[in-house]
Enzyme design. Structure first.
Site, short mmCIF file in Angstrom:
data_model
loop_
_atom_site.label_atom_id
_atom_site.label_comp_id
_atom_site.label_asym_id
_atom_site.label_seq_id
_atom_site.Cartn_x
_atom_site.Cartn_y
_atom_site.Cartn_z
N GLY A 45 -2.51 -8.78 -4.97
CA GLY A 45 -2.90 -8.53 -3.51
C GLY A 45 -3.17 -9.60 -2.00
N TYR A 98 -1.41 0.76 12.62
CA TYR A 98 -1.87 2.73 12.95
C TYR A 98 -3.23 3.06 13.36
N ARG A 123 -13.52 5.95 -5.51
CA ARG A 123 -14.03 7.32 -4.93
C ARG A 123 -14.92 8.34 -5.73
N ARG A 164 5.89 0.72 -3.10
CA ARG A 164 5.38 2.01 -2.24
C ARG A 164 6.31 2.19 -0.57
N PHE A 186 1.55 5.87 0.19
CA PHE A 186 2.69 6.01 0.21
C PHE A 186 4.16 6.63 0.74
N ARG A 209 -9.28 -0.48 -10.25
CA ARG A 209 -9.40 0.59 -11.62
C ARG A 209 -8.93 0.04 -12.58
C1 HXC Z 1 4.35 12.20 -2.64
C2 HXC Z 1 2.23 11.29 -4.42
C3 HXC Z 1 3.38 10.42 -4.54
C4 HXC Z 1 4.33 10.26 -3.61
C5 HXC Z 1 1.30 10.62 -5.61
N1 HXC Z 1 1.33 11.59 -4.68
N2 HXC Z 1 2.33 9.42 -5.41
N3 HXC Z 1 2.87 12.32 -3.40
N4 HXC Z 1 4.82 10.95 -3.08
N5 HXC Z 1 4.84 8.92 -3.95
C6 HXC Z 1 0.37 12.32 -4.70
C7 HXC Z 1 0.65 13.20 -6.99
O1 HXC Z 1 1.49 14.36 -6.72
C8 HXC Z 1 -1.17 13.14 -6.37
O2 HXC Z 1 -1.18 15.14 -6.07
C9 HXC Z 1 -1.53 12.93 -5.78
O3 HXC Z 1 -0.82 12.13 -4.71
C10 HXC Z 1 -2.25 11.78 -6.97
O4 HXC Z 1 -1.46 11.73 -7.42
P1 HXC Z 1 -1.64 10.47 -9.16
O5 HXC Z 1 -0.88 10.15 -9.47
O6 HXC Z 1 -2.26 11.28 -9.51
O7 HXC Z 1 -2.84 9.27 -8.17
P2 HXC Z 1 -3.76 8.75 -7.97
O8 HXC Z 1 -4.05 7.12 -9.11
O9 HXC Z 1 -5.09 9.95 -7.89
O10 HXC Z 1 -3.38 8.20 -7.09
C11 HXC Z 1 -2.84 7.23 -6.59
C12 HXC Z 1 -1.92 6.60 -5.82
C13 HXC Z 1 -1.29 5.03 -5.68
C14 HXC Z 1 -2.53 5.92 -4.06
C15 HXC Z 1 -0.95 7.88 -5.59
O11 HXC Z 1 0.18 4.90 -4.76
C16 HXC Z 1 -2.32 4.55 -6.41
O12 HXC Z 1 -2.04 3.86 -7.03
N6 HXC Z 1 -2.25 3.30 -5.00
C17 HXC Z 1 -2.78 1.94 -5.28
C18 HXC Z 1 -2.67 0.76 -3.95
C19 HXC Z 1 -1.22 1.05 -2.97
O13 HXC Z 1 -0.91 2.40 -2.57
N7 HXC Z 1 -1.54 -0.49 -2.27
C20 HXC Z 1 -1.26 0.00 -1.13
C21 HXC Z 1 -1.54 -0.27 0.11
S1 HXC Z 1 -0.91 -0.95 1.48
P3 HXC Z 1 -0.83 16.41 -6.49
O14 HXC Z 1 -1.00 17.29 -5.97
O15 HXC Z 1 0.42 16.97 -7.51
O16 HXC Z 1 -2.60 16.54 -7.54
C22 HXC Z 1 -1.02 -0.37 2.83
C23 HXC Z 1 -0.48 -1.20 3.79
C24 HXC Z 1 -0.20 -0.25 4.88
O17 HXC Z 1 -1.79 0.42 2.57
C25 HXC Z 1 0.47 -1.00 6.25
C26 HXC Z 1 1.76 -2.01 5.27
C27 HXC Z 1 2.73 -3.00 7.02
P1 NAP Z 2 -2.64 -3.82 -3.06
O1 NAP Z 2 -2.29 -4.92 -4.28
O2 NAP Z 2 -2.06 -2.19 -3.76
O3 NAP Z 2 -3.94 -4.02 -3.56
C1 NAP Z 2 -4.78 -2.09 -3.33
C2 NAP Z 2 -6.09 -2.62 -4.87
O4 NAP Z 2 -6.87 -1.53 -4.14
C3 NAP Z 2 -5.21 -3.02 -6.04
O5 NAP Z 2 -6.26 -3.86 -6.22
C4 NAP Z 2 -5.73 -1.75 -6.23
O6 NAP Z 2 -6.42 -1.49 -8.15
C5 NAP Z 2 -7.39 -1.30 -5.50
N1 NAP Z 2 -7.38 0.08 -5.66
C6 NAP Z 2 -6.68 1.19 -4.91
N2 NAP Z 2 -7.18 2.27 -5.77
C7 NAP Z 2 -8.54 1.91 -5.76
C8 NAP Z 2 -9.40 3.16 -6.36
N3 NAP Z 2 -9.28 4.26 -5.74
N4 NAP Z 2 -10.51 2.49 -6.32
C9 NAP Z 2 -10.55 1.11 -6.88
N5 NAP Z 2 -9.68 0.24 -6.77
C10 NAP Z 2 -8.80 0.74 -6.16
O7 NAP Z 2 -1.90 -3.75 -1.88
P2 NAP Z 2 -2.61 -4.71 -1.20
O8 NAP Z 2 -1.09 -4.45 0.23
O9 NAP Z 2 -2.98 -6.06 -1.70
O10 NAP Z 2 -3.22 -4.15 0.40
C11 NAP Z 2 -4.80 -4.58 0.03
C12 NAP Z 2 -5.54 -3.48 2.18
O11 NAP Z 2 -4.36 -4.57 3.00
C13 NAP Z 2 -5.67 -2.21 2.02
O12 NAP Z 2 -6.14 -2.10 2.42
C14 NAP Z 2 -4.00 -2.07 2.75
O13 NAP Z 2 -4.17 -0.91 3.40
C15 NAP Z 2 -4.05 -3.12 3.48
N6 NAP Z 2 -3.05 -3.55 4.84
C16 NAP Z 2 -2.01 -4.15 3.62
C17 NAP Z 2 0.06 -4.35 3.86
C18 NAP Z 2 0.19 -5.01 3.17
O14 NAP Z 2 1.40 -5.70 4.38
N7 NAP Z 2 0.12 -5.19 2.63
C19 NAP Z 2 -0.22 -3.94 5.71
C20 NAP Z 2 -1.89 -2.99 6.62
C21 NAP Z 2 -3.23 -2.88 5.17
P3 NAP Z 2 -5.82 -0.82 -8.98
O15 NAP Z 2 -4.94 0.34 -8.28
O16 NAP Z 2 -6.18 -1.32 -10.50
O17 NAP Z 2 -7.58 0.06 -8.60
#
Ligand code: HXC
Ligand code: NAP
Length: 283
Positions: A20, A148, A68, A201, A98, A41
């Site tokens: 990303g 936000y 973390r 997501r 999410f 990770r």
């Molecule tokens: C509700 C959820 C959920 C969902 C996980 N959980 N997904 N709850 N809805 N969709 C809950 C689980 O039930 C669990 O709680 C806890 O979260 C941890 O879940 P794990 O599966 O063990 O996940 P974990 O590996 O710890 O964390 C992963 C994650 C996952 C954060 C949930 O989404 C991920 O790997 N994300 C990384 C990349 C990412 O999210 N990128 C997007 C960034 S975009 P319980 O209580 O059951 O144990 C962004 C941009 C914003 O930030 C702005 C855009 C315009």
């Molecule tokens: P992304 O591709 O999902 O990037 C998130 C990265 O973080 C992944 O490479 C993921 O790799 C890593 N990561 C997640 N949990 C981690 C952990 N516990 N330890 C180490 N690494 C971890 O999403 P993105 O859209 O590029 O987002 C990048 C940044 O921009 C984020 O801070 C997001 O909030 C911000 N942002 C994005 C948008 C957008 O529109 N895309 C808008 C506003 C802000 P692993 O899963 O392999 O760990």
């Protein structure tokens, strides 16, 4: 604007740099001469990203690490400093998110996101800050937040809104407190930039996306190059006097709450103009 050596002599860690926006920033920094460390990770993803990044000719290494875990993050910083001999910059980009109705969140779900976003950024920043302070070195921290984080928060992404608001507070608090050590701390607040991580997501279908686009005056999503250029500027010595700042890059989306902004969605711009003229005549 940039020369090929704009970031020469810099060694920058980008958390979540294997995909990303993190990977796009890492690519831009490498193009401009920086040595690059990425962490995340998923080792397979990092390895592939590092191979691509190496094409730009600078030193690139990857470190499997969950941000973390404070101790594991400390070990990563020790390894990076040993491998490269120094570290000059940190981009706190790793995040989780999410969509969920807040009443349905489990405590574990809330904790997972706040741990990655806020605690993860603290863990990296604390280790990096101590390294710089102990060694009397200047350094540069860039936090990737969201629009936000600053304003009214956002429905349906409560853990992320809380975590990112905390990161913003950390940005401003440390910019002042560590300014005396020559450590700069800034943030970028991106609007929507298509990435697999965010889109799978947060943007569930095409109808949702279409509706979302209507909120953006620019009428389009951001391009990764646009954000990467901004990040490169902030990480370079061109921005040496800039600290504690949050730069929004969102095509105007954040301004969509303006009180009268809605009125051109009620009728066409042409009809509106006629209505305004009639109102003027009636006065
Ligand atoms: C509700 C959820 C959920 C969902 C996980 N959980 N997904 N709850 N809805 N969709 C809950 C689980 O039930 C669990 O709680 C806890 O979260 C941890 O879940 P794990 O599966 O063990 O996940 P974990 O590996 O710890 O964390 C992963 C994650 C996952 C954060 C949930 O989404 C991920 O790997 N994300 C990384 C990349 C990412 O999210 N990128 C997007 C960034 S975009 P319980 O209580 O059951 O144990 C962004 C941009 C914003 O930030 C702005 C855009 C315009
Ligand atoms: P992304 O591709 O999902 O990037 C998130 C990265 O973080 C992944 O490479 C993921 O790799 C890593 N990561 C997640 N949990 C981690 C952990 N516990 N330890 C180490 N690494 C971890 O999403 P993105 O859209 O590029 O987002 C990048 C940044 O921009 C984020 O801070 C997001 O909030 C911000 N942002 C994005 C948008 C957008 O529109 N895309 C808008 C506003 C802000 P692993 O899963 O392999 O760990």
């Amino acid at each position: 604007m940039f020369k090929e050596d704009t970031l020469k002599d810099e060694v920058i860690l980008i958390t979540g740099g294997g995909s990303g926006l993190g990977l796009s920033m890492a690519t831009k920094f490498a193009e401009l001469g920086a040595d690059i460390a990425i962490c995340g990770r998923t080792e397979k993803k990092l390895k592939k990203a590092a191979e691509t990044l190496k094409e730009h000719g600078t030193d690139v290494r990857y470190y499997p690490c969950d941000v973390r875990d404070y101790d594991v993050v400390g070990e990563m910083f020790d390894s990076i400093i040993k491998d490269f001999g120094k570290l000059t910059g940190l981009v706190n980009n790793a995040a989780g998110n999410f969509l969920s109705a807040s009443e349905d969140l489990s405590p574990g779900g809330f904790k997972a996101i706040v741990d990655i976003v806020l605690h993860g950024s603290f863990n990296c920043t604390h280790h990096f800050g101590n390294y710089l302070i102990d060694n009397k070195k200047k350094g540069n921290i860039l936090n990737i937040v969201t629009t936000y984080a600053e304003d009214a928060g956002s429905a349906f992404v409560l853990p992320s809104a809380c975590g990112k608001a905390g990161v913003l507070a950390m940005t401003r608090s440390l910019a002042y407190e560590w300014g005396t050590y020559g450590i700069r701390v800034n943030a970028i607040a991106p609007g929507p930039f298509p990435t697999e991580g965010a889109w799978t997501r947060l943007f569930p279908n095409k109808k949702f996306e279409k509706k979302y686009l209507e909120k953006i005056p620019a009428g389009r999503y951001g391009e990764h190059e646009e954000l990467a250029n901004l990040a490169a500027f902030i990480m370079s010595n061109m921005a040496e006097y800039m600290t504690g700042e949050t730069v929004t890059i969102d095509g105007g989306e954040k301004l969509s709450g303006g009180q009268f902004n809605f009125i051109d969605s009620v009728m066409s711009r042409g009809k509106l103009k006629m209505a305004f003229k009639m109102l003027k005549k009636m006065k």
